[in-house]
Design a protein around this motif. Structure first.
Motif, PDB file in Angstrom:
ATOM      1  N   UNK A 137      -8.884  -4.462 -10.224  1.00  0.00           N
ATOM      2  CA  UNK A 137      -9.616  -5.113  -9.143  1.00  0.00           C
ATOM      3  C   UNK A 137      -8.727  -6.063  -8.370  1.00  0.00           C
ATOM      4  N   UNK A 138      -8.985  -6.204  -7.078  1.00  0.00           N
ATOM      5  CA  UNK A 138      -8.167  -7.064  -6.218  1.00  0.00           C
ATOM      6  C   UNK A 138      -8.944  -7.401  -4.943  1.00  0.00           C
ATOM      7  N   UNK A 139      -8.470  -8.461  -4.269  1.00  0.00           N
ATOM      8  CA  UNK A 139      -9.054  -8.802  -2.979  1.00  0.00           C
ATOM      9  C   UNK A 139      -8.460  -7.980  -1.864  1.00  0.00           C
ATOM     10  N   UNK A 140      -7.143  -7.764  -1.910  1.00  0.00           N
ATOM     11  CA  UNK A 140      -6.441  -6.938  -0.934  1.00  0.00           C
ATOM     12  C   UNK A 140      -5.159  -6.453  -1.596  1.00  0.00           C
ATOM     13  N   UNK A 141      -4.692  -5.283  -1.157  1.00  0.00           N
ATOM     14  CA  UNK A 141      -3.492  -4.687  -1.748  1.00  0.00           C
ATOM     15  C   UNK A 141      -2.705  -3.987  -0.654  1.00  0.00           C
ATOM     16  N   UNK A 142      -1.474  -4.445  -0.439  1.00  0.00           N
ATOM     17  CA  UNK A 142      -0.590  -3.822   0.530  1.00  0.00           C
ATOM     18  C   UNK A 142       0.587  -3.173  -0.174  1.00  0.00           C
ATOM     19  N   UNK A 143       0.990  -2.003   0.300  1.00  0.00           N
ATOM     20  CA  UNK A 143       2.077  -1.229  -0.300  1.00  0.00           C
ATOM     21  C   UNK A 143       3.113  -0.916   0.767  1.00  0.00           C
ATOM     22  N   UNK A 144       4.360  -1.252   0.510  1.00  0.00           N
ATOM     23  CA  UNK A 144       5.420  -0.901   1.448  1.00  0.00           C
ATOM     24  C   UNK A 144       5.735   0.585   1.292  1.00  0.00           C
ATOM     25  N   UNK A 145       5.974   1.279   2.419  1.00  0.00           N
ATOM     26  CA  UNK A 145       6.299   2.690   2.290  1.00  0.00           C
ATOM     27  C   UNK A 145       6.114   3.467   3.570  1.00  0.00           C
ATOM     28  N   UNK A 146       6.618   4.665   3.562  1.00  0.00           N
ATOM     29  CA  UNK A 146       6.530   5.581   4.697  1.00  0.00           C
ATOM     30  C   UNK A 146       5.245   6.403   4.612  1.00  0.00           C
ATOM     31  N   UNK A 147       4.997   7.173   5.660  1.00  0.00           N
ATOM     32  CA  UNK A 147       3.832   8.061   5.651  1.00  0.00           C
ATOM     33  C   UNK A 147       3.960   9.095   4.534  1.00  0.00           C
ATOM     34  N   UNK A 148       5.179   9.570   4.298  1.00  0.00           N
ATOM     35  CA  UNK A 148       5.391  10.551   3.229  1.00  0.00           C
ATOM     36  C   UNK A 148       5.093   9.950   1.861  1.00  0.00           C
ATOM     37  N   UNK A 149       5.595   8.742   1.619  1.00  0.00           N
ATOM     38  CA  UNK A 149       5.333   8.064   0.345  1.00  0.00           C
ATOM     39  C   UNK A 149       3.839   7.850   0.153  1.00  0.00           C
ATOM     40  N   UNK A 150       3.151   7.422   1.188  1.00  0.00           N
ATOM     41  CA  UNK A 150       1.731   7.132   1.086  1.00  0.00           C
ATOM     42  C   UNK A 150       0.935   8.410   0.807  1.00  0.00           C
ATOM     43  N   UNK A 151       1.295   9.516   1.447  1.00  0.00           N
ATOM     44  CA  UNK A 151       0.599  10.776   1.194  1.00  0.00           C
ATOM     45  C   UNK A 151       0.784  11.207  -0.266  1.00  0.00           C
ATOM     46  N   UNK A 152       2.014  11.033  -0.778  1.00  0.00           N
ATOM     47  CA  UNK A 152       2.280  11.389  -2.180  1.00  0.00           C
ATOM     48  C   UNK A 152       1.500  10.476  -3.121  1.00  0.00           C
ATOM     49  N   UNK A 153       1.455   9.193  -2.806  1.00  0.00           N
ATOM     50  CA  UNK A 153       0.733   8.245  -3.655  1.00  0.00           C
ATOM     51  C   UNK A 153      -0.768   8.543  -3.665  1.00  0.00           C
ATOM     52  N   UNK A 154      -1.335   8.904  -2.523  1.00  0.00           N
ATOM     53  CA  UNK A 154      -2.777   9.198  -2.484  1.00  0.00           C
ATOM     54  C   UNK A 154      -3.113  10.358  -3.431  1.00  0.00           C
TER      55      UNK A 154
END
Length: 316
Positions: A241-258
Motif C-alpha cells: 500500500x502507498x499514497x503515490x508511487x513513481x517509477x523512472x523508466x522508458x515506455x518499453x520498461x513500463x510496458x514490460x513492468x505492467x
C-alpha cells in the motif's frame, strides 16, 4: 507555512536555540507570503523571508536580540521596488518554548514575557474558538499576539536509489517544508559522503525488504540501479500500500513492468496507480531536470490539498 514543532526540535538538536523570524502580515507586493519564516543563529540561517535588503536587515536584528513585531514599508524603509509592506515577528525559541505548542493552533504574545496574570485578549480567544469550532482561518496578528496553525505530520517521501537521479531528487526536495524523507539503497558506498540534514538513510542488501517499513500513505520514487530491484519494489509496494508511487523508466520498461506485475497477481487498476515515467519528459533526462519537475509536481499537489482544506474550513 505552518508552525512545525518537530522540525524546530530537530533544528535545536542540531544547532541550538535560535530566533525565528516570520512574515506575520504581507500587504501589497512583497518578497514572500504570510507565514514564510527563517531561523537565525549567530553563525547560520535556515529558510528565507525573501532575500535582499529586507532579509539582511532581519538577520541583523535577530542576531541583535530583537523580539516582538516590526512593521516594514519596503519602499521607504528598504529602497525595494516591491511597493508593499510587511510585518515581521521575532521570537526566540528553545526546547521549553517548543513544549508549549499544543493543539491545532498556537497563539502567543511576542516581545514580552507572559506573566501568570496576563490573560489572552478576548479577540484572540474568539478567533481561536472560530478556528477550532467552525474552521475559520484567523489572521496571524491580533493585538500583539501571533497565531499560527500547527503543522500536521510531514508527508513521508521514500526515495529508492542513491544514483545520479536519487541524489538530485534529495538535493532538491530536502529544503522543502512538510516532508519526511527516507533514502534507501543497498550499500553505504552508494550514498554521498555527506547526507543532507534531515534525510534518513536506509541501507539493506536488498532494499526492497524495507518496503514494509514505510507508512501506507507514503509517497515513493523508485529509481534504483537495477530493473530487477525496481520491479521487486513495485511488486512489494503494490502489496503493501502507498499514497503515490513513481517509477523512472522508458515506455518499453513500463510496458514490460505492467506485464510482469500482472503476472504477479496485481490488477490493471492497481498497476495503473504507478506513474511512469516520473517528471515532465519535455524537460529532458538530465537528473536535475527530472528532480525539478518531480519536485514541482509534488509542491503543486501539496498546495492544492492545502487550498482545498482551507476552502473547506471556511465553508464549514
Amino acid at each position: 507555512m505552518s508552525l512545525d514543532p518537530a522540525y524546530l526540535t530537530r533544528m535545536i538538536s542540531a544547532h541550538g536555540p535560535f530566533t525565528r523570524v516570520v512574515v506575520a502580515r504581507a500587504q501589497g507586493s512583497t518578497p514572500r507570503e504570510e507565514g514564510a519564516a527563517m531561523l537565525v543563529w549567530p553563525d547560520r540561517i535556515v529558510g528565507t523571508i525573501g532575500g535582499g535588503a529586507l532579509e539582511l536587515a532581519a538577520i541583523t536584528a535577530a542576531r541583535a536580540g530583537r523580539s516582538g513585531f516590526e512593521a516594514v514599508p519596503l519602499g521607504p524603509a528598504m529602497g525595494q521596488c516591491c511597493g508593499g509592506a510587511v510585518t515581521l515577528g521575532y521570537e526566540a525559541w528553545d526546547s521549553a518554548r517548543i513544549a508549549q505548542v499544543q493543539g491545532d493552533w498556537h497563539a502567543r504574545a511576542l516581545g514580552r514575557t507572559l506573566g501568570r496574570t496576563e490573560a489572552m485578549p478576548l479577540a484572540v480567544t474568539r478567533a481561536l474558538a472560530r478556528a477550532r469550532d467552525r474552521g475559520a482561518v484567523p489572521p496571524m496578528m491580533i493585538e500583539g499576539w501571533l497565531i499560527e496553525r500547527v503543522a500536521p505530520p510531514p508527508l513521508p517521501l521514500w526515495i529508492w536509489g542513491a544514483g545520479h537521479v536519487g541524489r538530485a531528487l534529495v538535493n532538491v526536495m530536502q529544503p522543502l517544508p512538510d516532508l519526511a524523507i527516507h533514502w534507501a539503497d543497498s550499500h553505504a558506498e552508494r550514498f554521498p559522503d555527506t547526507i543532507p540534514e534531515g534525510i534518513t538513510p536506509l541501507i539493506a542488501e536488498n532494499p526492497a525488504t524495507l518496503a514494509s517499513l514505510a507508512p501506507r500513505h507514503a509517497h515513493h520514487l523508485v529509481l534504483t540501479y537495477s530493473h530487477a530491484l525496481d520491479l521487486d519494489l513495485c511488486h512489494r509496494l503494490l502489496s503493501h500500500g502507498f499514497g503515490a508511487l513513481g517509477l523512472i523508466g522508458s515506455a518499453t520498461k513500463w510496458a514490460r513492468f505492467r506485464k510482469r506485475l500482472a503476472a504477479l497477481g496485481h490488477t490493471d487498476a492497481q498497476i495503473l496507480r504507478i506513474a511512469c515515467p516520473i517528471g515532465d519528459p519535455s524537460l529532458g533526462k538530465h537528473p536535475q531536470a527530472i528532480a525539478l519537475s518531480v519536485a514541482s509536481a509534488l509542491v503543486r499537489e501539496q498546495n492544492a490539498v492545502q487550498t482545498a482544506s482551507e476552502r473547506g474550513m471556511r465553508a464549514g
